[in-house]
Each structure stands twice: as structure tokens, then as C-alpha cells.
Design a protein around this motif. Structure first.
Motif, short mmCIF file in Angstrom:
data_model
loop_
_atom_site.label_atom_id
_atom_site.label_comp_id
_atom_site.label_asym_id
_atom_site.label_seq_id
_atom_site.Cartn_x
_atom_site.Cartn_y
_atom_site.Cartn_z
N VAL A 144 12.69 35.52 72.52
CA VAL A 144 13.82 35.94 71.69
C VAL A 144 14.12 34.84 70.68
N PHE A 145 14.07 35.20 69.40
CA PHE A 145 14.47 34.25 68.37
C PHE A 145 15.85 34.61 67.86
N LEU A 146 16.75 33.66 67.93
CA LEU A 146 18.05 33.86 67.32
C LEU A 146 17.96 33.41 65.87
N ARG A 147 18.17 34.34 64.94
CA ARG A 147 18.27 33.94 63.54
C ARG A 147 19.74 33.66 63.28
N SER A 148 20.04 32.42 62.94
CA SER A 148 21.44 31.99 62.95
C SER A 148 22.25 32.54 61.78
N PHE A 149 23.54 32.43 61.92
CA PHE A 149 24.54 32.91 60.95
C PHE A 149 24.23 32.39 59.54
N VAL A 150 24.26 33.32 58.59
CA VAL A 150 24.01 32.92 57.20
C VAL A 150 25.22 33.27 56.33
N PRO A 151 25.84 32.25 55.74
CA PRO A 151 27.05 32.50 54.95
C PRO A 151 26.75 33.23 53.64
N SER A 152 27.75 33.94 53.13
CA SER A 152 27.60 34.57 51.82
C SER A 152 27.95 33.55 50.73
N HIS A 153 27.78 33.93 49.47
CA HIS A 153 27.95 32.96 48.39
C HIS A 153 28.89 33.43 47.27
N PHE A 154 29.99 34.06 47.63
CA PHE A 154 30.94 34.46 46.58
C PHE A 154 31.62 33.23 46.01
N GLU A 155 31.68 33.17 44.68
CA GLU A 155 32.42 32.09 44.03
C GLU A 155 33.37 32.70 43.03
N GLY A 156 34.48 32.02 42.83
CA GLY A 156 35.45 32.48 41.83
C GLY A 156 36.27 33.67 42.28
N GLY A 157 36.28 33.95 43.56
CA GLY A 157 37.10 35.04 44.07
C GLY A 157 36.48 35.63 45.31
N GLN A 158 37.25 36.47 45.97
CA GLN A 158 36.71 37.14 47.15
C GLN A 158 35.76 38.24 46.70
N TRP A 159 35.09 38.84 47.66
CA TRP A 159 34.05 39.83 47.34
C TRP A 159 34.62 41.00 46.55
N ASP A 160 35.90 41.33 46.82
CA ASP A 160 36.50 42.48 46.14
C ASP A 160 37.50 42.05 45.06
N LYS A 161 37.47 40.75 44.73
CA LYS A 161 38.40 40.23 43.72
C LYS A 161 37.64 39.48 42.64
N GLY A 162 36.50 40.05 42.26
CA GLY A 162 35.74 39.45 41.16
C GLY A 162 34.82 38.32 41.56
N GLY A 163 34.73 38.01 42.84
CA GLY A 163 33.81 36.96 43.29
C GLY A 163 32.38 37.34 42.95
N ASP A 164 31.57 36.33 42.61
CA ASP A 164 30.19 36.62 42.21
C ASP A 164 29.30 35.43 42.56
N CYS A 165 27.99 35.66 42.44
CA CYS A 165 27.02 34.59 42.69
C CYS A 165 26.06 34.58 41.52
N VAL A 166 26.32 33.73 40.52
CA VAL A 166 25.55 33.78 39.28
C VAL A 166 24.66 32.56 39.09
N ARG A 167 24.63 31.70 40.09
CA ARG A 167 23.78 30.50 39.95
C ARG A 167 22.32 30.92 39.91
N THR A 168 21.48 30.07 39.28
CA THR A 168 20.07 30.43 39.15
C THR A 168 19.14 29.41 39.80
N LYS A 169 19.70 28.42 40.45
CA LYS A 169 18.83 27.53 41.23
C LYS A 169 19.51 27.04 42.50
N PRO A 170 18.69 26.55 43.46
CA PRO A 170 19.24 26.10 44.75
C PRO A 170 20.05 24.82 44.62
N PHE A 171 20.83 24.53 45.63
CA PHE A 171 21.49 23.23 45.76
C PHE A 171 20.54 22.27 46.44
N LYS A 172 20.77 20.98 46.19
CA LYS A 172 20.14 19.94 47.00
C LYS A 172 20.93 19.87 48.31
N SER A 173 20.26 19.42 49.36
CA SER A 173 20.93 19.49 50.66
C SER A 173 22.17 18.59 50.72
#
Ligand SMILES: *[C@@H]1O[C@H](CO)[C@@H](O)[C@H](O)[C@H]1NC(C)=O
Ligand SMILES: *[C@@H]1O[C@H](CO)[C@@H](O)[C@H](O)[C@H]1NC(C)=O
Ligand SMILES: *[C@@H]1O[C@H](CO)[C@@H](O)[C@H](O)[C@H]1NC(C)=O
Ligand SMILES: *[C@@H]1O[C@H](CO)[C@@H](O)[C@H](O)[C@H]1NC(C)=O
Length: 464
Positions: free
Chosen positions: A342-371
Motif C-alpha cells: 500500500v502506497f500512501l500518496r500524501s496530502f497535496v495542497p492547492s495553490h489559490f492566490e489572491g483570494g479563495q477558490w470562489d473569490k477570484g483566487g487563481d494560480c497564474v505562476r508559470t514556473k516552480p518555486f525553489k524549495s
């Protein structure tokens, strides 16, 4: 003289007696020391075994949610899950706070690395450039679900396809479909989870589509319960829909905005009664736990999240998340003939920025973050830690029964990929959808193709 002898003898007897007594005391002391040493190690586990589902005051929400909060929740849309409603956006926090969070997570993860080459932690690393891009396109893969076909809906940039994960201390080999299919010949793989689990499965189907096509041997056209068979390899991939992992009911059959009832101590038999003969099970759960829910234990209400009632104790997402995982692991560990991993694939957060998912939040970045640019915070970290704790207990129980577990720790790795979501390219602009900007699922092709690099490496380590 007599007197003297007695006087001489007495100390001898006394000494012998003292010796006997002190060695007895010593034995007791050693036993006590051992006990006191072992107790703190096992206490959390003992408490875990004995714990009644109701003794959990530390997970309460600080305040009572109102009906107005409930009204902010929207229905699922064609099997889509919905993201956190209390999301604050991913605004950067001062670095001091971040460093602490990251450290904790790394510490937790080290101990639970899934075996094999212990010297290399696959999950500490960076996304590094891979100029050649992805191995398939929306034209070559048949398995891309509409909402994740970002190219089709006009996503203009391609740079998000040109990254690979590089662990600090070794290489993560790229997914090799031929080697993979040889490795899984005669075997079966099941995904258990929500639409992100399906997203992962579709990525695997796409990567395999370079060399083989499966037959759809599903019993129904229901996307939530599929079974694909690769005839040349006698290999099957199945998916079992179970966003909460436990038994659930809707409070309103028609209106999906109404809370779900979660029977936190009951198995969801749609998967638990079906996985026994699988060789590999990849289990995951996440964003659904942020939705309005009523919690049951032993068929009694023990709390709720975003429910209008004021006479029910209001609890947090990690309250139900913890119990759901506990029950899921119990279900797995109660299987008598399960011989798989059994492999547990761990919790993955969402990436809304600038608001909640239903309040105009969006994910418009085009490259990854450094760790070092990002660390998980507040409730995301809480969900992750909750899950890892339950995993640790579940794995320990499983080990005694000979059931093997592995951790596919995608949390931090994917936290660094705000650029991989469909955003507004999961539908046509004119289409009305519940989630206008999807920052939960992942474009295909896209960064979750890397999950199969990890999967193959974990399987390889497991077989070694
Ligand atoms: C694939 O994406 C292209 C745009 O890059 C689009 O024109 C085409 O219709 C898409 N094909 C499919 C099958 O989705
Ligand atoms: C384990 O990882 C280390 C560090 O990358 C590497 O040097 C070594 O060859 C690996 N061992 C095996 C058995 O893969
Ligand atoms: C296919 O694999 C299953 C085990 O998953 C095995 O029972 C069966 O005999 C295999 N069939 C063939 C034709 O090899
Ligand atoms: C499909 O139905 C058959 C017969 O009813 C059953 O044996 C099989 O397990 C089912 N498969 C799945 C994936 O539910």
C-alpha cells in the motif's frame, strides 16, 4: 566468647540478607527503569489503540460557523472536487516561521521513508530544468480528462512541462514505460481516492500510452470505478472512488451542497471489499475534507464542519481527516489475504492566490518555486502531519500482520508547483463551471507525471 560468635555471625547473616534484598531491589529498579523508558515510546501508540473517537477536544474549531458560511459552499461538478473554502491564499509568510515548519516536516518524513536506499531521501530536492519537456501530448494520449486538457483550452505557455524532480542526494530515474510494464507483469494496481487520484491514474495511462493500450474492462461507464487491462502484460489498473475513504451518506440526495455524513469509524466497502487481491494500492485523500460534513462515530453525531446547527460541536478538517485515515488503515490491516503493498500518496495542497477558490483566487505562476522559497503553513501543514501520524500507526499495525506500506510523499514536492494547474484552462471561457480557476487538479501533460517517476522508483525499491 558465645556473645562474640553471635556478634560475628550476625553481620554475616545480615550481609547475606542485605545482598539478597538489594539484588531484588536492583531487579525491580531495572524493571522500573526499562518500563519508564519504554512507556514514553509506546504511550502515544497505546493511547491510539485505546482512544475513543470522542476524546479529541484539541481539534475543535475556535468558533461556530454560521449558515452564511455554509452558503459559500458549492456543489461538486462532474466529479470535480472542490478546494478549501477557508483558504487564505498562499501569501508569503516571514521566513522565520517558514523555516520551522519545513524543519518539522523533514524530520517527520525522514523516519518514514519507504525502505530501499535509506541513504537517499527522494523527497528532499529541487525541480530542475528538463528542456526536452513531456513525453506525450494531448494528441498522443487518449486518457486526458476534459478538465485537465489545458492545451486544448488554450493554455499559452509550455515552460511548466520542462521540469524534473532532482533529489539532493541521488537521481530519480525517469519513468520508463517498457521497464514499468515488465515490472508489473501479471500484477494489478488500484487507485483509491478522489479526482486527484484519478488525475494521477490518467497520467500513468498517458505515460504508458507510448508503448501499450489497455482494454477498458470496467463494469460501467462510471469514471469513478474503472478497470483497464493491458493484455500483453496481464496487468490491470483500477480506480475506486472514495474521496472520504470511509462510509458516507448525503444529507440530501438531490442537493450536493448540503453536508455529507461521514461515518468515521465505518469502512467504505466500495473499496475495502475490493482491494484484497491487488498487488499495489495507491491511496490518497485531501480537499474533500474541507467541505461541509457531519461526523459520526458509532452512528452518533460527534461533530460537524460548516454545519448550520449550533447544538453540534464544530470541529476542524483534520479531526475528520485523522479518523478517516485511521479507519482506512484499519480496513487494510483487517484484510486476511492481502499480499500487496500500500502506497500512501500524501496530502497535496492547492495553490489559490489572491483570494479563495470562489473569490477570484487563481494560480497564474508559470514556473516552480525553489524549495527554500516556500514552506507549508497552518492548516495544510496540519493535514499533512495528521496524515503522517496515522500512517505511522497504520504502518506499525500492518507490519505485525505482514502488510507492507510505503510513503509517496508528494506534499512538499508539489507545494513547489503552483504552475502546474489548469487555472482557467480547464474549460472554455464561455462555459459556466463551479470552479472557474482550477488550482487543485493538474494539467496533463504536467507536473504530476513525475508522480509516476516516484511510483516506479518506490516499486523498484520494494522489489529489491
Ligand atoms: C490539443 O491541443 C491543441 C492546442 O495545442 C488543440 O488545438 C487540439 O484541439 C487539442 N487536441 C485534443 C485532442 O485535445
Ligand atoms: C543509494 O544512494 C546513494 C546516494 O545517491 C548512491 O551512491 C548509491 O549507489 C545508492 N545505492 C543503491 C543500492 O542504489
Ligand atoms: C494473470 O495474472 C493473474 C494474477 O494477477 C493470474 O492469476 C493469471 O493466471 C494470469 N493470467 C495469465 C494468462 O497469465
Ligand atoms: C465486475 O462485475 C463482475 C461480475 O459481476 C465482478 O466479478 C467483477 O469483480 C466486477 N469488477 C469490478 C471492477 O467491479
Amino acid at each position: 566468647m558465645k556473645h562474640h560468635v553471635i556478634n560475628e555471625g550476625k553481620p554475616q547473616i545480615l550481609t547475606r540478607r542485605t545482598l539478597a534484598t538489594s539484588s531484588k531491589i536492583l531487579t525491580h529498579l531495572i524493571a522500573l527503569t526499562l518500563f519508564l523508558t519504554i512507556l514514553p515510546i509506546y504511550y502515544p501508540y497505546i493511547r491510539y489503540i485505546l482512544e475513543k473517537p470522542t476524546s479529541t477536544s484539541s481539534y475543535d474549531l475556535p468558533h461556530i460557523q454560521t449558515t452564511a458560511t455554509l452558503a459559500r459552499h458549492h456543489p461538486l461538478y462532474r466529479g470535480h472536487l472542490l478546494p478549501a473554502t477557508h483558504q487564505k491564499g498562499n501569501d508569503e509568510k516571514p521566513p522565520e516561521k517558514k523555516e520551522r515548519g519545513r524543519e518539522e516536516v523533514v524530520l517527520t518524513r525522514r523516519g518514514s521513508d519507504g525502505g530501499g536506499n535509506k541513504s537517499c531521501d527522494l523527497y528532499s530536492g529541487e525541480w530542475v530544468e528538463k528542456p526536452e519537456g513531456s513525453y506525450y501530448t494531448n494528441e498522443t494520449c487518449w486518457a486526458i480528462q476534459e478538465h485537465q486538457n489545458c492545451m486544448k483550452f488554450g493554455r499559452p505557455d509550455r515552460d511548466f512541462l520542462k521540469w524534473r524532480w532532482k533529489p539532493n542526494e541521488c537521481e530519480l530515474p525517469e519513468f520508463d514505460p517498457v521497464k514499468f510494464l515488465e515490472m508489473v507483469r501479471g500484477k494489478s494496481l488500484a487507485f483509491v481516492g478522489d479526482s486527484v487520484a484519478r488525475n494521477h491514474m490518467q497520467s500513468l495511462l498517458c505515460l504508458l500510452s507510448r508503448v501499450a493500450y489497455p482494454n477498458d474492462v470496467s463494469n460501467s461507464s462510471d469514471l469513478n470505478f474503472k478497470r483497464y487491462e493491458y493484455p500483453d502484460y496481464n496487468f490491470t489498473i483500477s480506480i475506486f472512488w472514495s474521496p472520504y475513504l470511509v462510509n458516507t451518506e448525503r444529507t440530501d440526495r438531490q442537493d450536493i451542497t448540503q453536508p455529507f455524513k461521514l461515518f468515521l469509524d465505518e469502512f467504505d466497502e466500495s473499496w475495502t471489499s475490493n482491494i484484497e487481491n491487488f498487488n499495489y494500492v495507491i491511496i490518497s485523500a485531501g480537499q474533500w475534507f474541507f467541505r461541509p460534513t457531519i461526523f459520526y462515530s458509532d452512528r452518533h453525531v460527534i461533530g460537524c464542519l460548516y454545519c448550520p446547527q449550533t447544538n453540534i460541536r464544530h470541529r476542524s478538517s483534520s479531526f475528520s481527516y485523522r479518523r478517516a485515515w485511521r479507519t482506512a488503515f484499519r480496513a487494510i490491516n483487517s484484510l486476511n489475504n492481502f499480499k500487496g503493498v500500500v502506497f500512501l500518496r500524501s496530502f497535496v495542497p492547492s495553490h489559490f492566490e489572491g483570494g479563495q477558490w470562489d473569490k477570484g483566487g487563481d494560480c497564474v505562476r508559470t514556473k516552480p518555486f525553489k524549495s527554500n522559497e516556500r514552506v507549508m503553513e497552518d492548516y495544510n501543514l496540519e493535514m499533512y502531519k495528521t496524515q503522517l501520524q496515522e500512517y505511522k500507526y497504520g504502518e506499525r499495525d500492518g507490519r505485525r500482520k505482514g502488510i507492507k506500506f510505503g510513503l509517496m510523499d508528494m506534499t512538499h514536492v508539489m507545494h513547489l508547483r503552483p504552475d502546474g494547474h489548469p487555472s482557467k484552462y480547464g474549460h472554455w471561457p464561455s462555459q459556466k463551471v463551479t470552479m472557474a480557476n482550477d488550482c487543485v487538479h493538474w494539467c496533463l501533460p504536467g507536473p504530476i507525471d513525475a508522480w509516476n517517476d516516484f511510483l516506479m522508483e518506490l516499486m523498484r525499491r520494494e522489489l529489491r
